[in-house]
Enzyme design. Structure first.
Site, PDB file in Angstrom:
ATOM      1  N   GLU A 282       0.795  -1.224   0.000  1.00  0.00           N
ATOM      2  CA  GLU A 282       0.000   0.000   0.000  1.00  0.00           C
ATOM      3  C   GLU A 282       0.823   1.268   0.000  1.00  0.00           C
ATOM      4  O   GLU A 282       0.424   2.262   0.632  1.00  0.00           O
ATOM      5  CB  GLU A 282      -0.923  -0.007   1.217  1.00  0.00           C
ATOM      6  CG  GLU A 282      -0.220  -0.001   2.568  1.00  0.00           C
ATOM      7  CD  GLU A 282       0.069  -1.371   3.158  1.00  0.00           C
ATOM      8  OE1 GLU A 282       0.279  -1.470   4.372  1.00  0.00           O
ATOM      9  OE2 GLU A 282       0.089  -2.351   2.388  1.00  0.00           O
ATOM     10  N   HIS A 306      -8.139  -3.692  -1.534  1.00  0.00           N
ATOM     11  CA  HIS A 306      -7.461  -3.811  -0.245  1.00  0.00           C
ATOM     12  C   HIS A 306      -6.365  -2.755  -0.107  1.00  0.00           C
ATOM     13  O   HIS A 306      -6.307  -2.034   0.891  1.00  0.00           O
ATOM     14  CB  HIS A 306      -6.862  -5.210  -0.113  1.00  0.00           C
ATOM     15  CG  HIS A 306      -6.166  -5.454   1.186  1.00  0.00           C
ATOM     16  ND1 HIS A 306      -6.793  -6.009   2.274  1.00  0.00           N
ATOM     17  CD2 HIS A 306      -4.893  -5.201   1.584  1.00  0.00           C
ATOM     18  CE1 HIS A 306      -5.941  -6.086   3.283  1.00  0.00           C
ATOM     19  NE2 HIS A 306      -4.774  -5.604   2.883  1.00  0.00           N
ATOM     20  N   GLU A 307      -5.497  -2.674  -1.100  1.00  0.00           N
ATOM     21  CA  GLU A 307      -4.382  -1.716  -1.002  1.00  0.00           C
ATOM     22  C   GLU A 307      -4.899  -0.277  -1.006  1.00  0.00           C
ATOM     23  O   GLU A 307      -4.357   0.593  -0.314  1.00  0.00           O
ATOM     24  CB  GLU A 307      -3.383  -1.935  -2.143  1.00  0.00           C
ATOM     25  CG  GLU A 307      -2.853  -3.357  -2.261  1.00  0.00           C
ATOM     26  CD  GLU A 307      -2.308  -3.921  -0.963  1.00  0.00           C
ATOM     27  OE1 GLU A 307      -1.835  -3.146  -0.100  1.00  0.00           O
ATOM     28  OE2 GLU A 307      -2.354  -5.154  -0.790  1.00  0.00           O
ATOM     29  N   HIS A 310      -6.065   0.842   2.401  1.00  0.00           N
ATOM     30  CA  HIS A 310      -4.987   1.227   3.302  1.00  0.00           C
ATOM     31  C   HIS A 310      -4.763   2.753   3.283  1.00  0.00           C
ATOM     32  O   HIS A 310      -4.140   3.290   4.212  1.00  0.00           O
ATOM     33  CB  HIS A 310      -3.685   0.536   2.906  1.00  0.00           C
ATOM     34  CG  HIS A 310      -3.483  -0.793   3.555  1.00  0.00           C
ATOM     35  ND1 HIS A 310      -3.446  -0.959   4.922  1.00  0.00           N
ATOM     36  CD2 HIS A 310      -3.290  -2.034   3.028  1.00  0.00           C
ATOM     37  CE1 HIS A 310      -3.231  -2.232   5.207  1.00  0.00           C
ATOM     38  NE2 HIS A 310      -3.144  -2.913   4.077  1.00  0.00           N
ATOM     39  N   GLU A 329      -4.482  -4.026   9.224  1.00  0.00           N
ATOM     40  CA  GLU A 329      -4.989  -5.029   8.290  1.00  0.00           C
ATOM     41  C   GLU A 329      -6.427  -5.452   8.531  1.00  0.00           C
ATOM     42  O   GLU A 329      -7.171  -5.689   7.580  1.00  0.00           O
ATOM     43  CB  GLU A 329      -4.061  -6.248   8.299  1.00  0.00           C
ATOM     44  CG  GLU A 329      -2.652  -5.954   7.798  1.00  0.00           C
ATOM     45  CD  GLU A 329      -2.604  -5.491   6.343  1.00  0.00           C
ATOM     46  OE1 GLU A 329      -3.636  -5.567   5.646  1.00  0.00           O
ATOM     47  OE2 GLU A 329      -1.531  -5.039   5.915  1.00  0.00           O
ATOM     48  N   ASP A 384       7.410 -10.085  10.817  1.00  0.00           N
ATOM     49  CA  ASP A 384       6.778 -10.931   9.811  1.00  0.00           C
ATOM     50  C   ASP A 384       6.078 -12.137  10.432  1.00  0.00           C
ATOM     51  O   ASP A 384       5.157 -12.697   9.827  1.00  0.00           O
ATOM     52  CB  ASP A 384       7.821 -11.418   8.793  1.00  0.00           C
ATOM     53  CG  ASP A 384       8.261 -10.333   7.836  1.00  0.00           C
ATOM     54  OD1 ASP A 384       7.709  -9.214   7.914  1.00  0.00           O
ATOM     55  OD2 ASP A 384       9.166 -10.577   7.014  1.00  0.00           O
ATOM     56  N   TYR A 392      -5.609  -9.965   9.709  1.00  0.00           N
ATOM     57  CA  TYR A 392      -6.434  -9.632   8.541  1.00  0.00           C
ATOM     58  C   TYR A 392      -7.885 -10.068   8.755  1.00  0.00           C
ATOM     59  O   TYR A 392      -8.799  -9.233   8.819  1.00  0.00           O
ATOM     60  CB  TYR A 392      -5.876 -10.311   7.290  1.00  0.00           C
ATOM     61  CG  TYR A 392      -4.546  -9.797   6.803  1.00  0.00           C
ATOM     62  CD1 TYR A 392      -4.462  -8.956   5.706  1.00  0.00           C
ATOM     63  CD2 TYR A 392      -3.360 -10.180   7.424  1.00  0.00           C
ATOM     64  CE1 TYR A 392      -3.234  -8.502   5.229  1.00  0.00           C
ATOM     65  CE2 TYR A 392      -2.132  -9.728   6.976  1.00  0.00           C
ATOM     66  CZ  TYR A 392      -2.070  -8.884   5.877  1.00  0.00           C
ATOM     67  OH  TYR A 392      -0.850  -8.433   5.434  1.00  0.00           O
TER      68      TYR A 392
END
Length: 613
Positions: A282, A306-307, A310, A329, A384, A392
């Site tokens: 994003e 989705h992006e 953001h 998210e 990560d 999400y």
């Protein structure tokens, strides 16, 4: 079963009585920076790109805000060669670079300041293997003639190409000059781009967290989609990309209508080569996207929704630390589905919500309880590790539960106020809980009594009150699956008009198949030849589990060309789950690994090493 009282329980009880006062910079275990003492407010980047050596060389200026007059300016670095530091008058400043890197955070760089130091310049060059930067040879691109470079900063990789305070709580405005070889086009996640004789200049006038500073450079061309939207891609891919993303402006307008104005000027999309490790990123004003979304029928463009979302949840209002990642998210998945519903209809959105929850249910079976929490503890771990389906899909389900209890109109107004009043700020979970209690729960105690916020945010797993997402179109798929199990041949099934999401439901519902049944399905529906990456990945994973060898060549080609972690991870997992799979996985990975970004490499390195013990 309700969970025992926690910090969030205490907050919910207390915050209606008094507003919470938070430190502007919460402790960030993933950064050396000390912004509460000296912080960077504005960054000026000047870099020359050397594709021959895979190195970027230059310097960065930081405009400082000094709260502690005796404190050094501390930044994060990882693998950078530091040439020195200077103040605004060109006087050298003493630099202390940690001799040994921290395995998680890289190297701490402290610059000793004079009493009158207002700006600091750090001269440096990147390493050829800088984790954020992927330098691609021409053969790794669609055109095959020019090299390519892109960066991926999230979560803590920007420090490998810029020395800065690499914490999402430290927002900066920035500008840059990029010098690149003739014939290559540099792009950045900026509000303004200007080509000049001395390079291409960029400026971002809105304060952003460092992970959203992004760079790409290659053989690129653009095509407008509207007055404020355009698509960038290699020339050979531009027609397909422009056709597939034609609804981008409609998506922007839809989200504006729901949650307030788009505040970043332009919204462009850059379609990258297939080694990009994510579906999309994003980066403000310039979403980076994988070419695997170009299915030819717009069936995978929810990634763009989705992006784009953001731009409100994540870029406008950002998680202050990586344990608050769900605030980015979960909100974004919720907004994504609202955009898809408004642009493509309720059935499309319901199917995608259902598939997301199905993927979450599958993933929860293998995640430890500590990683099933929205407010996850990531101290001592790579951020990560928290980028599972939990922030999400579970995060989005939490907002859908609020919508179920309080009504869509009230939740929309609540979210719009959240974005407006926290715009261009980085926030913690505690900030949100305070806001939720004051602005929504306290307004309707009867509805609030039916949701256990602490259970949702701090508890493991998915609460029993998680809303279902039913779809009539999936009922048709389930009927054909039942017919298949009852003996109907694959080529006699009624699949007329099925869309991608229905095929994904079908593949997930097949369960264990024999190689013979897989061959029948392939003959009927040509799955191995599909150009739809979502369907192909699901089919290849099923084929590996069934030991159907008719997909072997396609599997090898897919893993050697596509670096999207969402796809390659389950395929290697499927191979490693077979008795004879380790050797096969290692043989493919030895050839594919150099083509993957460091984010994907880290995940697969750990998986294969664990299987090889």
């Amino acid at each position: 079963m309700r969970h025992s009282p926690s910090l969030l329980t205490a907050l919910l009880a207390a915050c209606s009585a008094a507003p919470r006062v938070e430190m502007p910079f919460p402790a960030d275990p993933h950064s050396f920076a000390e912004p509460q003492r000296v912080r960077s407010r504005h960054v000026e980047l000047d870099l020359a790109l050397d594709f021959g050596t895979k190195v970027a060389r230059g310097h960065v200026w930081h405009d400082l805000e000094r709260t502690d007059a005796t404190a050094p300016f501390v930044v994060d670095t990882d693998g950078l060669a530091i040439g020195g530091a200077f103040d605004q008058d060109g006087r050298p400043l003493f630099v202390d670079l940690a001799s040994l890197p921290d395995p998680l955070r890289g190297q701490r760089l402290a610059v000793r300041l004079r009493a009158d130091t207002e700006r600091v310049r750090i001269d440096y060059s990147t390493a050829p293997d800088a984790e954020a930067m992927q330098w691609l040879a021409p053969e790794q691109t669609d055109g095959g003639k020019q090299p390519f470079l892109f960066t991926q900063g999230q979560a803590i990789l920007t420090r490998s190409w810029i020395p800065l305070q690499d914490s999402p709580s430290v927002r900066v405005t920035w500008q840059a000059r990029i010098q690149s070889p003739a014939g290559l086009v540099p792009l950045m996640s900026a509000m303004r781009r200007e080509e000049r004789a001395d390079g291409v200049h960029f400026a971002m006038d809105r304060a952003v967290p460092p992970y959203l500073i992004a760079l790409a450079c290659g053989d690129l061309a653009s095509r407008p989609l509207s007055d404020r939207c355009a698509v960038w891609a290699e020339p050979s891919m531009l027609d397909l990309a422009a056709s597939e993303l034609a609804d981008t402006e409609a998506m922007v307008a839809a989200c504006e209508g729901l949650f307030g104005p788009y505040r970043w000027g332009r919204y462009d999309v850059l379609v990258l080569p297939p080694s990009f490790p994510f579906g999309g990123m994003e980066n403000p004003c310039l979403t980076f996207a994988t070419p695997t979304i170009l299915a030819g029928d717009k069936s995978l463009v929810s990634l763009i929704a989705h992006e784009l979302a953001h731009s409100w949840s994540g870029n406008l209002v950002t998680n202050a630390t990586w344990r608050d990642f769900w605030l980015n998210e979960g909100f974004t998945v919720y907004l994504e589905h609202r955009i898809m519903e408004r642009v493509f209809g309720r059935d499309r959105a319901a199917m995608e919500t259902n598939l997301g929850m199905q993927e979450l249910a599958d993933e929860l079976r293998s995640l430890p309880e500590a990683d099933q929490r929205l407010h996850i503890d990531l101290a001592g771990r790579n951020p990560d590790d928290g980028m599972t389906g939990v922030p999400y899909q579970k995060g989005a389900a939490f907002l859908r539960r609020l919508e179920q209890l309080f009504g869509r109109e009230r939740v929309d107004a609540f979210l719009r106020r959240w974005f407006d009043e926290h715009a261009f700020r980085s926030v913690t979970t505690a900030t949100f809980v305070d806001w939720l209690q004051r602005e929504l729960l306290a307004q309707d105690p009867a509805a609030a009594a039916d949701i256990d916020v602490t259970r949702w945010i701090e508890g493991a797993g998915l609460p029993a009150d998680a809303p279902a997402a039913d779809s009539a179109l999936f009922a048709a798929v389930d009927a054909q699956l039942a017919a298949l199990r009852s003996g109907t041949a694959p080529d006699r099934l009624d699949v007329t008009g099925w869309v991608t999401q229905q095929w994904l439901r079908f593949l997930h519902g097949l369960g264990d198949c024999t190689p013979e049944r897989m061959g029948e399905l392939d003959g009927a529906f040509q799955f191995t030849r599909t150009g739809n990456s979502e369907i192909l990945c699901a089919w290849l994973a099923l084929s590996i589990r069934a030991d159907y060898r008719g997909t072997d060549r396609r599997l090898d080609l897919f893993l050697l060309t596509v670096g999207r972690r969402k796809f390659v991870k389950p395929l290697y997992e499927a191979m490693l789950a077979r008795p004879d799979g380790l050797a096969r996985a290692k043989a493919i990975y030895s050839k594919a690994r150099p083509r993957y970004h460091a984010v994907t490499q880290r995940t697969l390195d750990a998986m294969i090493a664990a299987a090889d013990r």
